[in-house]
Scaffold this motif. Structure first.
Motif, mmCIF file in Angstrom:
data_model
loop_
_atom_site.group_PDB
_atom_site.id
_atom_site.type_symbol
_atom_site.label_atom_id
_atom_site.label_comp_id
_atom_site.label_asym_id
_atom_site.label_seq_id
_atom_site.Cartn_x
_atom_site.Cartn_y
_atom_site.Cartn_z
ATOM 1 N N PHE A 14 0.867 -1.171 0.000
ATOM 2 C CA PHE A 14 0.000 0.000 0.000
ATOM 3 C C PHE A 14 0.912 1.231 0.000
ATOM 4 O O PHE A 14 1.798 1.345 0.855
ATOM 5 N N PHE A 15 0.703 2.147 -0.944
ATOM 6 C CA PHE A 15 1.635 3.263 -1.071
ATOM 7 C C PHE A 15 0.919 4.547 -1.482
ATOM 8 O O PHE A 15 -0.246 4.550 -1.889
ATOM 9 N N ASP A 16 1.660 5.640 -1.369
ATOM 10 C CA ASP A 16 1.207 6.973 -1.792
ATOM 11 C C ASP A 16 2.350 7.586 -2.591
ATOM 12 O O ASP A 16 3.510 7.521 -2.176
ATOM 13 N N VAL A 61 2.217 -6.726 -5.844
ATOM 14 C CA VAL A 61 0.947 -6.085 -6.168
ATOM 15 C C VAL A 61 0.895 -4.729 -5.473
ATOM 16 O O VAL A 61 1.170 -4.629 -4.266
ATOM 17 N N LEU A 62 0.539 -3.697 -6.211
ATOM 18 C CA LEU A 62 0.508 -2.336 -5.688
ATOM 19 C C LEU A 62 -0.929 -1.886 -5.429
ATOM 20 O O LEU A 62 -1.797 -2.046 -6.284
ATOM 21 N N LYS A 63 -1.149 -1.333 -4.243
ATOM 22 C CA LYS A 63 -2.449 -0.771 -3.880
ATOM 23 C C LYS A 63 -2.262 0.722 -3.602
ATOM 24 O O LYS A 63 -1.504 1.100 -2.695
ATOM 25 N N GLU A 64 -2.926 1.552 -4.379
ATOM 26 C CA GLU A 64 -2.755 2.993 -4.265
ATOM 27 C C GLU A 64 -3.747 3.568 -3.251
ATOM 28 O O GLU A 64 -4.960 3.526 -3.458
ATOM 29 N N ILE A 65 -3.223 4.094 -2.153
ATOM 30 C CA ILE A 65 -4.062 4.753 -1.146
ATOM 31 C C ILE A 65 -3.517 6.175 -0.946
ATOM 32 O O ILE A 65 -2.575 6.387 -0.192
ATOM 33 N N PRO A 66 -4.084 7.146 -1.619
ATOM 34 C CA PRO A 66 -3.601 8.530 -1.529
ATOM 35 C C PRO A 66 -3.979 9.185 -0.211
ATOM 36 O O PRO A 66 -4.955 9.924 -0.115
ATOM 37 N N VAL A 67 -3.181 8.914 0.820
ATOM 38 C CA VAL A 67 -3.513 9.372 2.171
ATOM 39 C C VAL A 67 -2.935 10.748 2.493
ATOM 40 O O VAL A 67 -3.237 11.317 3.546
ATOM 41 N N LEU A 68 -2.112 11.286 1.608
ATOM 42 C CA LEU A 68 -1.410 12.527 1.910
ATOM 43 C C LEU A 68 -2.020 13.761 1.256
ATOM 44 O O LEU A 68 -1.331 14.758 1.039
ATOM 45 N N GLY A 69 -3.292 13.702 0.932
ATOM 46 C CA GLY A 69 -3.972 14.897 0.484
ATOM 47 C C GLY A 69 -4.385 14.919 -0.971
ATOM 48 O O GLY A 69 -4.209 13.940 -1.712
ATOM 49 N N PRO A 70 -4.932 16.041 -1.424
ATOM 50 C CA PRO A 70 -5.496 16.175 -2.775
ATOM 51 C C PRO A 70 -4.510 15.893 -3.899
ATOM 52 O O PRO A 70 -4.875 15.297 -4.906
ATOM 53 N N GLU A 80 -4.842 13.180 -6.909
ATOM 54 C CA GLU A 80 -4.700 13.493 -8.335
ATOM 55 C C GLU A 80 -3.729 12.530 -9.011
ATOM 56 O O GLU A 80 -4.019 11.977 -10.082
ATOM 57 N N ALA A 81 -2.568 12.333 -8.379
ATOM 58 C CA ALA A 81 -1.554 11.446 -8.959
ATOM 59 C C ALA A 81 -2.073 10.015 -9.066
ATOM 60 O O ALA A 81 -1.865 9.334 -10.081
ATOM 61 N N ILE A 112 -4.633 -0.329 8.275
ATOM 62 C CA ILE A 112 -3.471 0.322 7.676
ATOM 63 C C ILE A 112 -3.796 1.806 7.505
ATOM 64 O O ILE A 112 -4.742 2.167 6.818
ATOM 65 N N ASN A 113 -3.015 2.649 8.136
ATOM 66 C CA ASN A 113 -3.261 4.088 8.025
ATOM 67 C C ASN A 113 -2.014 4.870 7.650
ATOM 68 O O ASN A 113 -1.984 6.098 7.750
ATOM 69 N N GLY A 114 -0.980 4.157 7.244
ATOM 70 C CA GLY A 114 0.255 4.802 6.827
ATOM 71 C C GLY A 114 0.909 4.043 5.694
ATOM 72 O O GLY A 114 0.606 2.872 5.452
#
Length: 261
Positions: free
Chosen positions: A109-111, A137-146, A150-151, A224-226
């Motif tokens: 899980f990444f940002d 396997v990549l899981k996109e979790i955009p936790v660091l803002g707008p 977008e990315a 998972i929150n980070g």
């Protein structure tokens, strides 16, 4: 006195083995005991003197507590991973990194704006190069803002249109300097021959929205929150744990079918 010592030992054992919530309840509203006032004072003195004389007991208690909590956490993780179902380890065809038919899957899980994720990409590349049978396997979790959202939206749209180029796109965008946002992601996509005009419809598609929602659901289910956070078999590994820990966990899975043998 022997009776009092035995009672004191029992009180000490109960005090240090009780859950924190129970201890708080006892503090707020002491339970009634059968001890008289004199016996209670004697027990307190014995417990105090024993702990002062043998402070290492506290370390033993803390070690035992940590061992118990770790076991409970592992059991909770295993159940959560089982409950999420096969979606946790799935990714669209052509978008797995490493060996798509590998015998062990590493889920990350990444940002795109996570500095630790940027550093951890080298760990992923080293692992994939070293181990020909690992699947990433990549899981996109955009936790660091707008900007992260977008990315991720551009990235997942790119994955829809050009799955065979997704791994290369991912590496270039994650390795880029500065903030990853829509403009930067579109620029990277252009370098791989996918134009903004092609991406726009996919960026607003139900498939991309569903992928974001699914990744968020999975992360929430696993607490998972980070980022980065990894899942290997029946274990969650939070943080950029490094190649050595990832390799050791994979070896355990191959040895005994579990991340912890």
């Amino acid at each position: 006195m022997t009776k009092i010592k035995l009672l004191a030992a029992a009180v000490l054992a109960i005090a240090f083995s009780a859950p924190a919530s129970a201890q708080q309840t006892m503090t707020a509203k002491p339970a009634q005991t059968a001890f008289g006032e004199a016996e209670s004072r004697a027990i307190e003195e014995i417990v105090h003197d024993y702990l002062v004389t043998n402070p290492e007991v506290l370390l033993e208690v803390m070690d035992a507590l940590e061992t118990k909590r770790s076991a409970q956490q592992l059991a909770s993780q295993k159940k959560a991973i089982t409950d999420t179902g096969p979606a946790l380890f799935e990714t669209p065809e052509g978008t797995a990194l490493g060996n798509p038919d590998g015998d062990v899957t590493v889920v990350e899980f990444f940002d795109y704006n996570c500095s630790f994720c940027k550093r951890a990409m080298a760990d992923m590349d080293a692992l994939v190069e070293k181990d020909p049978n690992v699947r990433f396997v990549l899981k996109e979790i955009p936790v660091l803002g707008p900007q992260s959202l977008e990315a991720a939206t551009v990235s997942l749209a790119f994955r829809e249109l050009a799955p065979e180029k997704y791994a290369a796109f991912h590496r270039e965008l994650l390795a880029g300097r500065g903030v990853a946002d829509e403009v930067k992601a579109l620029t990277v996509a252009e370098g791989f021959g996918i134009s903004e005009e092609q991406l726009r419809p996919a960026m607003g598609s139900a498939a991309v929205k569903a992928a974001l929602q699914e990744a968020d659901r999975l992360a929430s289910s696993l607490a998972i929150n980070g980022t980065p956070s990894y899942v290997i078999a029946d274990k969650v590994l939070p943080g950029a744990v490094g190649v050595a820990d990832l390799t050791a966990t994979i070896a355990n899975v191959r040895k005994c079918g579990s991340a912890n043998c």
